[in-house]
Motif scaffolding. Structure first.
Motif, mmCIF file in Angstrom:
data_model
loop_
_atom_site.group_PDB
_atom_site.id
_atom_site.type_symbol
_atom_site.label_atom_id
_atom_site.label_comp_id
_atom_site.label_asym_id
_atom_site.label_seq_id
_atom_site.Cartn_x
_atom_site.Cartn_y
_atom_site.Cartn_z
ATOM 1 N N LYS A 75 0.845 -1.192 0.000
ATOM 2 C CA LYS A 75 0.000 0.000 0.000
ATOM 3 C C LYS A 75 0.882 1.244 0.000
ATOM 4 C CE LYS A 75 -3.557 0.209 2.762
ATOM 5 N NZ LYS A 75 -4.386 0.348 4.000
ATOM 6 N N GLU A 108 -1.904 6.967 -5.895
ATOM 7 C CA GLU A 108 -2.532 7.816 -4.889
ATOM 8 C C GLU A 108 -2.234 7.253 -3.512
ATOM 9 O OE1 GLU A 108 -6.650 7.811 -5.813
ATOM 10 O OE2 GLU A 108 -6.473 9.184 -7.519
ATOM 11 N N GLN A 132 -3.472 3.681 -2.048
ATOM 12 C CA GLN A 132 -3.727 2.756 -3.151
ATOM 13 C C GLN A 132 -2.906 1.483 -3.003
ATOM 14 O OE1 GLN A 132 -3.207 4.499 -7.048
ATOM 15 N NE2 GLN A 132 -2.796 2.514 -8.005
ATOM 16 N N THR A 162 -3.378 8.311 -12.954
ATOM 17 C CA THR A 162 -3.325 7.256 -11.954
ATOM 18 C C THR A 162 -3.770 5.916 -12.530
ATOM 19 O OG1 THR A 162 -3.800 8.865 -10.256
ATOM 20 C CG2 THR A 162 -4.180 6.561 -9.700
ATOM 21 N N ARG A 166 -4.972 1.999 -11.665
ATOM 22 C CA ARG A 166 -5.574 1.179 -10.628
ATOM 23 C C ARG A 166 -5.257 -0.286 -10.877
ATOM 24 N NH1 ARG A 166 -7.193 3.766 -6.085
ATOM 25 N NH2 ARG A 166 -8.024 5.789 -6.604
#
Length: 430
Positions: free
Chosen positions: A196, A397, A400, A428, A430
């Motif tokens: 993370k 971010e 994330q 960004t 994901r």
């Protein structure tokens, strides 16, 4: 090579004595409970003496008449619960924007009390337990409990059968199947591990973000600068972080320092890899503490990464300065780096206030993106600090989840290994 001691702020000893005396006495007597006893024990110490002795001139007899009454265990637990409740309320208020995150930080005496816990010995004991070979008939049930508890994806592991792992430590350090962690071909800096993102961005005035709203000193984190042209340590003003910041930059006009912190949880893939194409010049080992690096602790303990044991690998890449630091934590005293067999962490013999350098002048250590770098024994943190052109674009971010090889930063007009029709990138990922 040993370097000067690291000095930390002085903390009044009486606060630590009161704190630990309260906790120790709280657990010394459990058998005495009741309203009257509780009322009598609220004040520490509770002194009982005979008024007739007070009238006597003998001080010796008076002192002998004093006796200490320990607090009941309930009062000790209530004290701990109250402290935890208070910090939880502060963190929630900071999350909602109703309070400054700095108001949630622990006082110096609380940090010092935390450091007095036998975390290093506990980590050694935990490592010994992890290395115990499990009977073959118990492996699937014992290791399966861990896998279910922390959500480990064994479908990605090179060896999916839990019965093949002799101990818990082997499960922690499991390897993955080829191709399950592709390296982003367009990013100059990719994630070194699964985990993370705790913080990222540009380094301003020599301060790094530990978590949002809580920073620590780059100068204290990396130690004295000895990487400029491979020369001796650069001596700067002791408290001038901005001056130290500038000594790290090869091109101060066009470049800036960037940083990213990736936290590995117990359920993550525990190996970490090189996040860029770079050359390692030397390693600096700080013995330090083994405090937890859980995000909740990182938001509570100031300068957590400066206090903890860590191994910083410093070198150069295409744009200048580059460093990658593996931070130890509770139960993660063992940090293994594949090309540095001399690194010994969680060693009680070493002085925790002195760092140790090793230069790789005798052999070339060149790393490419995705190359295996090392491993943790349970889970910890990787801190990246590097020089790059101004305008470098982050691809993540805060908070994330990232996987090893995923893009962290892209440099404008640099497409690393992509073709012309693949040079348009979004923000960004994901």
């Amino acid at each position: 090579m040993a370097s000067p001691r690291i000095k930390f702020p002085h903390v009044k000893r009486y606060k630590l004595f009161i704190f630990w005396a309260t906790l120790i006495l709280a657990f010394t007597e459990i058998h005495q409970f009741g309203p009257r006893y509780l009322l009598e024990c609220w004040i520490l110490p509770n002194l009982f003496f005979d008024t007739n002795i007070m009238a006597q001139s003998s001080l010796k007899q008076y002192l002998r008449s004093l006796r200490w009454t320990p607090l009941p265990v309930g009062v000790g637990l209530a004290l701990i619960a109250f402290q935890q409740y208070r910090h939880t309320r502060k963190r929630e208020a900071a999350r909602l924007g109703q309070a400054d995150p700095c108001d949630c930080l622990a006082d110096e005496w609380e940090v010092q009390a935390y450091k007095l816990l036998p975390l290093r010995q506990f980590s050694k004991a935990w490592g010994w337990v992890n290395g115990l070979e499990l009977p073959e008939w118990s492996r699937k049930s014992v290791l399966g409990l861990y896998v279910r508890t922390f959500g480990c994806d064994m479908a990605e592991a090179e060896v999916e059968d839990l019965g093949k792992y002799k101990c818990l430590s082997e499960l922690f350090r499991r390897s993955l199947k080829d191709g399950v962690r592709p390296i982003d071909p367009s990013a100059a800096v990719v994630s070194p591990a699964d985990g993370k993102v705790m913080s990222f961005g540009m380094v301003n005035c020599g301060a790094l973000d530990q978590v949002k709203g809580v920073s620590y000193s780059l100068r204290k984190f990396l130690g004295p600068n000895c990487w400029n042209a491979g020369g001796p340590m650069v001596v700067t003003k002791r408290d001038d972080d901005d001056c130290f910041h500038r000594t790290c930059l090869k091109d101060g006009e066009n470049n800036a320092l960037y940083q990213c912190v990736v936290y590995l949880s117990p359920g993550d893939y525990h190996r970490f890899h090189s996040c860029a194409d770079w050359k390692v010049d030397f390693r600096r080992h700080f013995p330090g503490e083994l405090l937890s690096v859980n995000p909740s602790i990182a938001a509570w303990v100031r300068n957590l990464f400066v206090l903890n044991e860590r191994a910083s690998y410093v070198g150069q890449w295409k744009y200048g300065f580059f460093s990658m630091t593996a931070v130890g934590a509770t139960n993660v005293g063992s940090i293994q780096v594949y090309f540095d067999e001399e690194l010994k962490t969680n060693d009680v013999i070493r002085n925790k206030s002195v760092f140790h350098d090793k230069h790789f002048d005798d052999r070339l250590v060149e790393l490419s993106r995705g190359r295996a770098f090392g491993e943790f024994n349970l889970g910890s943190t990787i801190v990246l600090v590097f020089e790059a052109p101004k305008g470098t674009v982050p691809c993540v971010e805060v908070g994330q989840r990232v996987r090893m090889g995923q893009a962290l930063f892209r440099i404008p007009h640099s497409y690393v290994g992509m073709t012309l029709d693949e040079t348009v990138h979004q923000g960004t990922q994901r």
